[in-house]
Design an enzyme around this catalytic site. Structure first.
Site, PDB file in Angstrom:
ATOM      1  CG  HIS A  74     113.431  18.391   1.240  1.00  0.00           C
ATOM      2  ND1 HIS A  74     113.581  19.730   0.980  1.00  0.00           N
ATOM      3  CD2 HIS A  74     114.477  18.052   2.039  1.00  0.00           C
ATOM      4  CE1 HIS A  74     114.642  20.178   1.618  1.00  0.00           C
ATOM      5  NE2 HIS A  74     115.218  19.178   2.258  1.00  0.00           N
TER       6      HIS A  74
HETATM    7  P1  TYD Z   1     116.856  17.646   6.464  1.00  0.00           P
HETATM    8  O1  TYD Z   1     116.071  18.853   6.112  1.00  0.00           O
HETATM    9  O2  TYD Z   1     116.198  16.313   6.280  1.00  0.00           O
HETATM   10  O3  TYD Z   1     118.246  17.657   5.692  1.00  0.00           O
HETATM   11  P2  TYD Z   1     118.531  17.662   4.128  1.00  0.00           P
HETATM   12  O4  TYD Z   1     117.241  17.980   3.473  1.00  0.00           O
HETATM   13  O5  TYD Z   1     119.548  18.701   3.914  1.00  0.00           O
HETATM   14  O6  TYD Z   1     119.073  16.349   3.727  1.00  0.00           O
HETATM   15  O7  TYD Z   1     117.320  17.816   7.954  1.00  0.00           O
HETATM   16  C1  TYD Z   1     118.120  16.826   8.580  1.00  0.00           C
HETATM   17  C2  TYD Z   1     117.793  16.830  10.064  1.00  0.00           C
HETATM   18  O8  TYD Z   1     118.098  18.101  10.642  1.00  0.00           O
HETATM   19  C3  TYD Z   1     116.328  16.560  10.335  1.00  0.00           C
HETATM   20  O9  TYD Z   1     116.270  15.709  11.468  1.00  0.00           O
HETATM   21  C4  TYD Z   1     115.759  17.892  10.722  1.00  0.00           C
HETATM   22  C5  TYD Z   1     116.960  18.639  11.285  1.00  0.00           C
HETATM   23  N1  TYD Z   1     116.919  20.087  11.021  1.00  0.00           N
HETATM   24  C6  TYD Z   1     116.591  20.956  12.039  1.00  0.00           C
HETATM   25  O10 TYD Z   1     116.343  20.552  13.195  1.00  0.00           O
HETATM   26  N2  TYD Z   1     116.564  22.296  11.794  1.00  0.00           N
HETATM   27  C7  TYD Z   1     116.838  22.791  10.550  1.00  0.00           C
HETATM   28  O11 TYD Z   1     116.821  24.018  10.332  1.00  0.00           O
HETATM   29  C8  TYD Z   1     117.156  21.872   9.478  1.00  0.00           C
HETATM   30  C9  TYD Z   1     117.464  22.359   8.087  1.00  0.00           C
HETATM   31  C10 TYD Z   1     117.197  20.539   9.770  1.00  0.00           C
END
Ligand code: TYD
Length: 158
Positions: A74
């Site tokens: 992303h």
């Molecule tokens: P996501 O940003 O999609 O993970 P990555 O990009 O590393 O693969 O986040 C995964 C899940 O965690 C999503 O449901 C959102 C949650 N999350 C939070 O609640 N707080 C945060 O600070 C982060 C980074 C993720």
């Protein structure tokens, strides 16, 4: 592949940052952190607006990554971030919409600074690797761009 041995870059600090950095395209930078060597064990430090060029609002970490998994496909509209391999190693692939660059992180005394507006993902996590992400923003789902075509449109409109 870019790591500590990369030689094709300027060695100058990023704006607002107190330390050595190798700055790549559009402000993406490998920043060297202080390393206080000690026979009892080494120590490194991240201070906001000093070792990283932003105020720290959030810290999170990624761990227990099964082999072959990819995290973080992303872009962010506002978030600046600094990524450190506290343990083990992984690659961060940074995409500005026209070119990709891969940064290999494998030490806890340097990290990758990514300004807003880049598509990025993390891959090739080694066993027991630990990725620390220091962020300029609190978690805000609205700051994410999760669709690559939308990212390209967003970048073109800038
Ligand atoms: P996501 O940003 O999609 O993970 P990555 O990009 O590393 O693969 O986040 C995964 C899940 O965690 C999503 O449901 C959102 C949650 N999350 C939070 O609640 N707080 C945060 O600070 C982060 C980074 C993720």
């Amino acid at each position: 592949m870019i790591g500590l041995r990369s030689g094709d870059t300027n060695r100058r600090p990023a704006a607002g940052m107190n330390g050595a950095a190798r700055v790549f395209s559009d402000g993406v930078a490998i920043i060297d952190l202080p390393k206080i060597e000690d026979p009892r064990g080494n120590l490194s430090i991240i201070e906001e607006q000093n070792h990283v060029p932003f105020e720290v609002k959030r810290v999170y970490w990624i761990y227990d990554v099964p082999g072959g998994q990819v995290r973080g496909g992303h872009a962010f509209k506002r978030q600046e971030e600094f990524i450190v391999a506290l343990s083990g190693s992984f690659d961060v692939v940074v995409d500005d919409g026209s070119a990709q660059r891969k940064y290999h992180l494998n030490r806890s005394y340097f990290g990758l600074y990514i300004p807003p507006g880049f598509w990025r993902h993390m891959e090739e996590f080694s066993t027991n690797s630990l990725a620390l992400i220091v962020s300029s923003e609190q978690y805000d789902q609205g700051d994410y761009i999760r669709d690559y075509e939308e990212f390209l449109s967003y970048n073109n409109a800038k």
